[in-house]
Every structure is written in structure tokens, then in C-alpha cells.
Design a protein around this motif. Structure first.
Motif, PDB file in Angstrom:
ATOM      1  N   GLU A  91       0.815  -1.202   0.000  1.00  0.00           N
ATOM      2  CA  GLU A  91       0.000   0.000   0.000  1.00  0.00           C
ATOM      3  C   GLU A  91       0.855   1.260   0.000  1.00  0.00           C
ATOM      4  O   GLU A  91       1.856   1.351   0.692  1.00  0.00           O
ATOM      5  CB  GLU A  91      -0.900  -0.005   1.247  1.00  0.00           C
ATOM      6  N   ALA A 103     -10.331   2.748  -7.152  1.00  0.00           N
ATOM      7  CA  ALA A 103      -8.947   2.545  -6.725  1.00  0.00           C
ATOM      8  C   ALA A 103      -7.992   2.643  -7.905  1.00  0.00           C
ATOM      9  O   ALA A 103      -6.897   3.213  -7.802  1.00  0.00           O
ATOM     10  CB  ALA A 103      -8.812   1.193  -6.033  1.00  0.00           C
ATOM     11  N   ARG A 135      -4.969   4.361  -5.632  1.00  0.00           N
ATOM     12  CA  ARG A 135      -4.884   4.011  -4.209  1.00  0.00           C
ATOM     13  C   ARG A 135      -5.473   2.619  -3.990  1.00  0.00           C
ATOM     14  O   ARG A 135      -6.177   2.067  -4.847  1.00  0.00           O
ATOM     15  CB  ARG A 135      -5.654   5.029  -3.361  1.00  0.00           C
ATOM     16  N   SER A 136      -5.200   2.070  -2.813  1.00  0.00           N
ATOM     17  CA  SER A 136      -5.716   0.744  -2.496  1.00  0.00           C
ATOM     18  C   SER A 136      -7.193   0.831  -2.106  1.00  0.00           C
ATOM     19  O   SER A 136      -7.690   1.902  -1.727  1.00  0.00           O
ATOM     20  CB  SER A 136      -4.918   0.132  -1.352  1.00  0.00           C
ATOM     21  N   ASN A 171      -8.510  -0.499   0.475  1.00  0.00           N
ATOM     22  CA  ASN A 171      -8.545  -0.247   1.915  1.00  0.00           C
ATOM     23  C   ASN A 171      -8.467   1.267   2.198  1.00  0.00           C
ATOM     24  O   ASN A 171      -9.172   1.788   3.078  1.00  0.00           O
ATOM     25  CB  ASN A 171      -7.377  -0.963   2.592  1.00  0.00           C
ATOM     26  N   CYS A 172      -7.638   1.973   1.435  1.00  0.00           N
ATOM     27  CA  CYS A 172      -7.518   3.426   1.583  1.00  0.00           C
ATOM     28  C   CYS A 172      -8.839   4.114   1.241  1.00  0.00           C
ATOM     29  O   CYS A 172      -9.278   5.033   1.944  1.00  0.00           O
ATOM     30  CB  CYS A 172      -6.395   3.938   0.700  1.00  0.00           C
TER      31      CYS A 172
END
Length: 264
Positions: free
Chosen positions: A2, A29, A34-35, A37-38
Motif C-alpha cells: 500500500e 482505486a 490508491r488501495s 482499503n484506503c
């Protein structure tokens, strides 16, 4: 792995916009870089608080408040020659907790006061000294740009003897025996004020010679003498001509500050 770099406000706005348009988190994403999760953290925070900016109070707390910083700046302004460690020590005593010298330097730099080598004033105009090992040390001052010649930012120099090659009105040059010798051997004399490097180009020639000598590894008086002679002969005519041609500028510079130090 990440990406740990913090997202910008623009990136967060884009995430919310694409999410409201019904885009999947996987597609968002890829667009934002970005991931997943982010993205989930951004969406959860926005849904809970309605905010995109970071919460106030994040990050390392400041050691000094604005009032203490003003006191530090005031100390540096009143006494530009005071060292950062000394200001840090007095500030630590006042606050009751440790303040580093680097913290003091950051505060001063932020206010426009940078550490600079103090300019010397009243250098003897016709004498110079060359050391075998290193220099006589440097004094630092905290000052703003274009204030190097302010009286607070200069330091007096210590005169030293030996090797006079030019005549000025220094007391030791006006002794009777000296004046008598000059009367018979030098009928045309140009007298300058004592300690007036501004009006005497030889002082800058000594500096030029000193910089050349410092490039050598000097370990003895004999080697120092040999290097001085060698580097003196290496001085090209253009160097001396440039110094002589600077005289009109020197005269103007001496008149302008009304007795204080000049860039020369």
C-alpha cells in the motif's frame, strides 16, 4: 504494498464523487491510484463526519507556543551574535522542558534570520597573517538578507604585526624614525586612514593569497614560506587590475555608510 503517502483533498473529493456516481471501489482505486482499503477509510470517515480534511491536532505537538517563539526571535534580533544553544538553554529554563538548539534555529529561519559568518570590520590595511594549521575561527550571527554590514552583524578584528609593505597613518608607522626614513626615501606619499581596508586593495590581495595557500597541506614554517612565494608568483595581472579598477566603487562605498563597515 500500500502507498503510504497521504491522500490529498482533491483525491478524496474524487473518491466521493465517483462513489456517488455508483462506481465500484475497485474501479475507483484504479482511477485514483490508491488501495481499496484506503478508499474505504475515506468513505467511512466522510459518511460518519461529513469531512474530508484531517482532524485538528494531528501530528507532533509544537514545543514552543507563539509567545515563546516571539521571545526567541526578539533575543536573536537584540543580540545577533548570541548562539542558538544559549537561546535554547534560556528557553528551556523558562518553559521547564528541553528545547533543542535546532528548534531555535528553525524558529529564527522561519522569521528570516539565517546563521551567517560575521563580517569583520577595521581589518588592518597592510598586514596579514597566514596560519600553518587552520584558521582563527569564525563568529556566527543571525541576520536577515542584505544586512551583513550592519554594526550589530560585524565583529572587530585584532591587529597583528609583521611584514608591513605599505604605509598608512597607523601610530606605529608615524614614529619619528619612520617619518624620517620616508622623508629621504619616499617623497611622494599617499596617506590613508589607519585600519582602512576599504581604501586599500592590498588587503583583498592578501585574502586571495590566503585562499590559495589554504589549498595546500602546510605542516611547517618552511613549507608555508615556500607555498606563499609560489602562490604569490601565480597571481595573474588580471587579479590586480580588477582590484585597482574597484577603487571608484570603494570610495562610494566608504562615503555611503558614514563610517560603518562596507562590503569591502
Amino acid at each position: 504494498m500500500e502507498n503510504r503517502k497521504e491522500t490529498t483533498i482533491e483525491e478524496r473529493k474524487l473518491v466521493i464523487k465517483l462513489s456517488n456516481e455508483g462506481k465500484s471501489q475497485l474501479n475507483i482505486a484504479k482511477v485514483v491510484g490508491r488501495s481499496v482499503n484506503c478508499l474505504q477509510k475515506i468513505l467511512q470517515k466522510f459518511k460518519k463526519t461529513g469531512m474530508l480534511a484531517n482532524n485538528e491536532g494531528r501530528g507532533r505537538k509544537k514545543i514552543m507556543n507563539s509567545i515563546t517563539e516571539l521571545r526567541v526571535i526578539h533575543q536573536g534580533k537584540i543580540d545577533p551574535k548570541i548562539s542558538a544553544p544559549k537561546i535554547a538553554a534560556s528557553t528551556s529554563n523558562t518553559l521547564g522542558r528541553s528545547v533543542s538548539a535546532e528548534t531555535v534555529r528553525r524558529v529564527l529561519r522561519k522569521a528570516g534570520y539565517n546563521g551567517r559568518v560575521a563580517r569583520k570590520k577595521a581589518l588592518n590595511c597592510d598586514e596579514s597573517k597566514f596560519n600553518i594549521f587552520g584558521s582563527d575561527g569564525r563568529r556566527m550571527v543571525s541576520r536577515k538578507p542584505n544586512t551583513s554590514h550592519h554594526p550589530k552583524h560585524t565583529i572587530p578584528t585584532v591587529k597583528h604585526g609583521g611584514g608591513s609593505v605599505m604605509q598608512d597613518n597607523d601610530p606605529k608607522h608615524t614614529a619619528f624614525v619612520v617619518e624620517e626614513w620616508l622623508l629621504y626615501h619616499c617623497r611622494n606619499q599617499l596617506n590613508t586612514l589607519p585600519q582602512s581596508p576599504d581604501l586599500n586593495v592590498i588587503d583583498h590581495l592578501w585574502s586571495h593569497l590566503g585562499r590559495a595557500v589554504q589549498k595546500h597541506q602546510i605542516t611547517s614554517k618552511e613549507q608555508l614560506k615556500s607555498v606563499l612565494q609560489e602562490e604569490w608568483l601565480n597571481i595573474v595581472p588580471e587579479t590586480t587590475r580588477h582590484l585597482v579598477e574597484s577603487m571608484p566603487r570603494r570610495l562610494e562605498a566608504v562615503i555611503s555608510p558614514k563610517g560603518y563597515a562596507t562590503k569591502y
